[in-house]
Design an enzyme around this catalytic site. Structure first.
Site, PDB file in Angstrom:
ATOM      1  N   CYS A  17      -4.482  -3.268   3.546  1.00 36.04           N
ATOM      2  CA  CYS A  17      -4.226  -1.832   3.635  1.00 36.04           C
ATOM      3  C   CYS A  17      -4.519  -1.188   2.282  1.00 36.04           C
ATOM      4  CB  CYS A  17      -2.786  -1.542   4.030  1.00 36.04           C
ATOM      5  SG  CYS A  17      -2.444   0.230   4.032  1.00 36.04           S
ATOM      6  N   ASN A  64     -10.966  -4.317   7.787  1.00 34.72           N
ATOM      7  CA  ASN A  64     -10.063  -3.193   7.598  1.00 34.72           C
ATOM      8  C   ASN A  64     -10.904  -2.032   7.040  1.00 34.72           C
ATOM      9  OD1 ASN A  64      -7.801  -1.495   7.034  1.00 34.72           O
ATOM     10  ND2 ASN A  64      -6.512  -3.290   6.773  1.00 34.72           N
TER      11      ASN A  64
END
Lengths: 301, 257
Positions: free
Chosen positions: A128, A190
């Site tokens: 993240c 991601n």
């Protein structure tokens, strides 16, 4: 036709999974389509304790995509188990739980708790880009990925997926580190760290300055990374990044993915998950494939 | 998944302000004042996201829904090129609407700029004793739907930033003066955040029921992506609610401006 896939201890009725962070815990989209049509769900990234997330604006539109900086707003792992699993278990749907933390201890605590919960797999979020501590710090180096994967592996009784960041020089290094440290599967990519500026105000659009890029714009980068990783690891790969339809998904499968995750496109078209599965099926019929697994890595080189 | 509607009419209301009348039984039958639709401005990758646009009026008999927007970017600029007969992909109605007043109640709405449109819908659906509308615009030329507001409200006060029409200055000044003399049962507000902040604070202090409609950049429009965050009270602490799902209408006392 049978669209089921079976890998890393997961049995999916089709290879299309809702991507973490784009689908909440499924409640909202369940008003728009039957969640039984999904191959699986990877839930909104969880942390040990509830998190408030970043201040707004948390989204900026860019050509063919979006930047987001939600910052892992979530109710915490305990509230998830108490309130969201019973809802999701109404559906015939493997539950993949995406977890993030500041420290290896955070990840381990969550993996232990979730190993006793009614879920199907854990996805380690070490990628993240929107939180200050932990997470991406671990995911940016092979050593960091090894450290987290190895300690979680020891306590994790569920299939373990490691979600990789594209914000590295060579993603095959982090993928190999995950494999060597006991991951059952890797998922990639991601979001790509990005930035957009409001030139009239001469300020970043996102309150957090930078955010994660997703959507069709990132697809070629994602396909390339899945392809590279598939050459270097033996464990299965879940591919994602900018998928908007069956054709896009087939690219990822051919590049070496066993399944795909779809997210951002659902903001524009809530039918995208069902349509992507249908599109894969249509492609298989057209080209005489009997099983989805025959597509995985079936690139003619 | 099909959210298609047919455009029955398009109209330029003032410089940069456009109305689109959609034909949609799905939206017309369910919509309540304060809700929005999330429209797709292009099939392509330019203006990728849907655009949330508030509902200005619904005609249930004819299944039409009026939406009004300001041309202020890529997406809304593309929307301006839609014409009568075109198909527009519009998800909705979405979000939570205003709490409608009871028959004997007296209400006021305070709107600024493009915030006035959902308030017109609210006034037209409010069947109560007395309705007062306070509307602020930049200039005389920016005033829109004055006749419609005039028809539905017993009293209409207009202010312009440059004094070219009505009261000179911000609409909050005549509203605050009025609030000193009157005690409405409910106040509703939609428009620029500084305006809503003043209205909300005054009403909360006086213990008057007040709802405000918030705006924030959205992603999915249904509460899944969590990007349209809005700061709200949570005991002694705060949390981020989401404008699309928890709002856009919030009780004034819940918001932290």
């Amino acid at each position: 036709m049978n669209l089921s896939v079976n890998f890393a201890g997961l049995k999916l009725k089709n290879p299309v999974i809702a991507a973490s962070g784009t689908f909440g815990f499924g409640r909202e989209f369940s008003n728009f389509f039957d969640l039984n049509r999904l191959g699986g769900i990877s839930v909104k990234g969880l942390t040990l304790e509830p998190r408030k997330g970043n201040p707004p604006p948390r989204i900026a539109e860019t050509p063919g995509g979006i930047l987001n900086s939600v910052g892992l707003q979530n109710p915490g792992v305990h509230a998830f188990i108490r309130e969201e699993i019973p809802f999701l278990r109404q559906f015939d749907l493997p539950i993949i739980v995406n977890i993030a933390g500041n420290t290896p201890e955070d990840y381990c605590a969550m993996a232990e708790i979730l190993s006793e919960a009614d879920i199907d797999a854990i996805e380690l979020n070490v990628s993240c880009p929107n939180v200050k501590k932990g997470c991406l710090l671990f995911g940016s180096t092979p050593e960091g990925v090894s450290e987290i994967t190895a300690v979680v592996r020891k306590v994790c009784k569920k299939p373990l997926i490691v979600k990789l960041t594209p914000n590295v020089t060579d993603i095959t290094q982090t993928a190999k580190a995950a494999e060597a440290s006991g991951a059952d599967c890797v998922s990639l990519i991601n979001t790509l760290l990005g930035m957009a500026i409001d030139i009239e105000k001469r300020k970043p659009i996102l309150a957090n300055t930078m955010g994660g890029l997703s959507g069709p714009a990132v697809k070629p980068v994602a396909v390339r990374m899945v392809y590279q990783v598939s050459k270097e690891v033996k464990i299965p790969i879940i591919g994602m990044g900018g998928i908007s339809n069956g054709e896009d998904a087939v690219e990822f499968l051919l590049a070496g993915a066993s399944a795909v995750m779809v997210g951002t496109a659902g903001f524009v078209n809530p039918g995208v998950w069902v349509e992507t599965a249908e599109g894969i099926e249509a492609y298989m019929k057209k080209h005489g494939f009997g099983k989805v697994s025959e597509l995985t890595g079936a690139l003619q080189e | 998944m099909n959210f298609d509607t047919i455009i029955r009419k398009t109209e330029k209301l003032s410089e940069g302000i456009y109305l689109i009348r959609l034909h949609s039984a799905r939206i017309a039958s369910k919509a309540v004042p304060g809700q929005f639709v999330n429209v797709r401005c292009s099939d392509g990758l330019n203006a990728y996201l849907r655009r949330p646009i508030s509902i200005c009026r619904v005609d249930r008999k004819n299944n039409t829904v009026d939406i009004v927007f300001m041309n202020r970017g890529k997406g809304t600029n593309l929307l301006c090129s839609f014409a009568q007969g075109d198909t527009l992909d519009a998800m909705g109605p979405l979000g939570n609407g205003f709490t409608l007043p009871k028959e004997k109640e007296r209400i006021a709405v305070v709107g600024g700029g493009i915030g006035v449109f959902p308030l017109l819908y609210l006034l037209e659906e409010s069947h109560c004793a007395c309705k007062t509308a306070f509307l602020g615009f930049r200039t005389k030329e920016a005033i829109v739907l004055q006749d419609a507001f005039h028809r539905t409200a017993q009293k209409l006060v207009i202010a312009t930033d440059d004094g070219s029409y009505g009261t000179n200055g911000l609409i909050t000044a005549p509203f605050m003066a009025w609030l000193e003399a009157e005690r409405p049962d409910r106040v509703y507000s939609c428009g620029p955040a500084p305006m809503m902040k003043i209205v909300a604070r005054a009403c909360v202090q006086k213990g008057i029921f007040c709802e405000v409609s918030m705006e924030q950049r959205m992603g999915c429009g249904i509460g899944a992506c969590l990007v349209c965050a809005c700061k709200v009270q949570d005991g002694d602490d705060y949390q981020y609610a989401h404008v699309c799902k928890d709002g856009p209408v919030f009780p004034a006392e819940r918001l932290i401006f």
